[in-house]
Enzyme design. Sequence first.
Site, PDB file in Angstrom:
ATOM      1  N   ASN A 132       0.769  -1.120  -0.012  1.00 46.18           N
ATOM      2  CA  ASN A 132      -0.065  -0.029   0.039  1.00 46.18           C
ATOM      3  C   ASN A 132       0.995   1.175  -0.050  1.00 46.18           C
ATOM      4  OD1 ASN A 132       0.621  -0.881   2.792  1.00 46.18           O
ATOM      5  ND2 ASN A 132      -0.839   0.357   3.498  1.00 46.18           N
ATOM      6  N   GLU A 161       0.454   5.477   0.739  1.00 51.13           N
ATOM      7  CA  GLU A 161      -0.720   6.337   1.211  1.00 51.13           C
ATOM      8  C   GLU A 161      -0.293   7.674   0.695  1.00 51.13           C
ATOM      9  OE1 GLU A 161      -0.915   5.589   5.474  1.00 51.13           O
ATOM     10  OE2 GLU A 161      -2.051   3.875   5.042  1.00 51.13           O
ATOM     11  N   CYS A 182      -4.119   0.630  -2.385  1.00 50.72           N
ATOM     12  CA  CYS A 182      -4.013  -0.583  -1.562  1.00 50.72           C
ATOM     13  C   CYS A 182      -2.874  -1.468  -2.124  1.00 50.72           C
ATOM     14  CB  CYS A 182      -5.281  -1.409  -1.446  1.00 50.72           C
ATOM     15  SG  CYS A 182      -6.600  -0.623  -0.490  1.00 50.72           S
ATOM     16  N   GLU A 215      -2.905  -4.512  -2.976  1.00 52.39           N
ATOM     17  CA  GLU A 215      -3.714  -5.434  -4.011  1.00 52.39           C
ATOM     18  C   GLU A 215      -3.609  -4.931  -5.280  1.00 52.39           C
ATOM     19  OE1 GLU A 215      -4.804  -4.786  -0.855  1.00 52.39           O
ATOM     20  OE2 GLU A 215      -5.889  -6.440  -0.181  1.00 52.39           O
ATOM     21  N   CYS A 237     -10.701  -3.167  -3.864  1.00 53.91           N
ATOM     22  CA  CYS A 237      -9.833  -4.125  -4.311  1.00 53.91           C
ATOM     23  C   CYS A 237     -10.730  -5.462  -4.949  1.00 53.91           C
ATOM     24  CB  CYS A 237      -8.728  -4.561  -3.102  1.00 53.91           C
ATOM     25  SG  CYS A 237      -7.554  -3.338  -3.065  1.00 53.91           S
TER      26      CYS A 237
HETATM   27  N1  THU Z   1      -5.055  -1.420   2.816  1.00 57.85           N
HETATM   28  C1  THU Z   1      -4.513  -2.400   1.907  1.00 57.85           C
HETATM   29  O1  THU Z   1      -3.514  -2.111   1.171  1.00 57.85           O
HETATM   30  N2  THU Z   1      -5.244  -3.533   1.616  1.00 57.85           N
HETATM   31  C2  THU Z   1      -6.284  -4.095   2.245  1.00 57.85           C
HETATM   32  O2  THU Z   1      -6.821  -5.180   1.901  1.00 57.85           O
HETATM   33  C3  THU Z   1      -6.792  -3.160   3.234  1.00 57.85           C
HETATM   34  C4  THU Z   1      -6.297  -1.845   3.325  1.00 57.85           C
HETATM   35  C5  THU Z   1      -4.491  -0.338   3.178  1.00 57.85           C
HETATM   36  C6  THU Z   1      -4.904   0.891   2.621  1.00 57.85           C
HETATM   37  C7  THU Z   1      -4.498   1.888   3.747  1.00 57.85           C
HETATM   38  O3  THU Z   1      -3.135   2.422   3.307  1.00 57.85           O
HETATM   39  C8  THU Z   1      -4.388   1.195   4.910  1.00 57.85           C
HETATM   40  O4  THU Z   1      -4.282  -0.315   4.474  1.00 57.85           O
HETATM   41  C9  THU Z   1      -5.518   1.291   6.092  1.00 57.85           C
HETATM   42  O5  THU Z   1      -6.526   1.237   5.322  1.00 57.85           O
END
Ligand code: THU
Length: 132
Positions: free
Chosen positions: A45, A47, A56, A58, A92
């Site tokens: 991920n 941000e 995310c 995925e 996702c």
């Molecule tokens: N996040 C993911 O990368 N994948 C997931 O399956 C759930 C959430 C990330 C998005 C964000 O950067 C952090 O987790 C909190 O939501």
Amino acid sequence: MTERTDADLIAAARKAREQALAPYSHFKVGAALLTASGEVFTGCNVESASYGLTICAERVAVFKAISEGAREFIKIAIVADTDQLTPPCGACRQVLWEFCGDVPVLLANLRGAVASCSMRDLYPRPFDQRYV
Ligand code: THU
């Protein structure tokens, strides 16, 4: 073709997680996507200060793979540091369904817990190209 075990795919997702850029949530996620030809594309991920632009792990893995020409996917592993294994978010699920179809999804944490589910279970009534 090198055989990839579930453990290999989880290890790749775990390694990808180490690259997560999550200064706001501190919630790090890694994903590893296996192609039909045995290639593995990973994602973490990333941000944004403009929170909503965060992407995310995925979707990073899927879009990296697509942008490199991969089209056929057979499995994905997702790793986060949670006792209750972290499933993919709704956005996702949409993207995974569209580009990977009903693949097995391995959920794992850092303490060796693993669960497997299918995209069909995670996203039972999907919107996709059939409706467009
Ligand atoms: N996040 C993911 O990368 N994948 C997931 O399956 C759930 C959430 C990330 C998005 C964000 O950067 C952090 O987790 C909190 O939501």
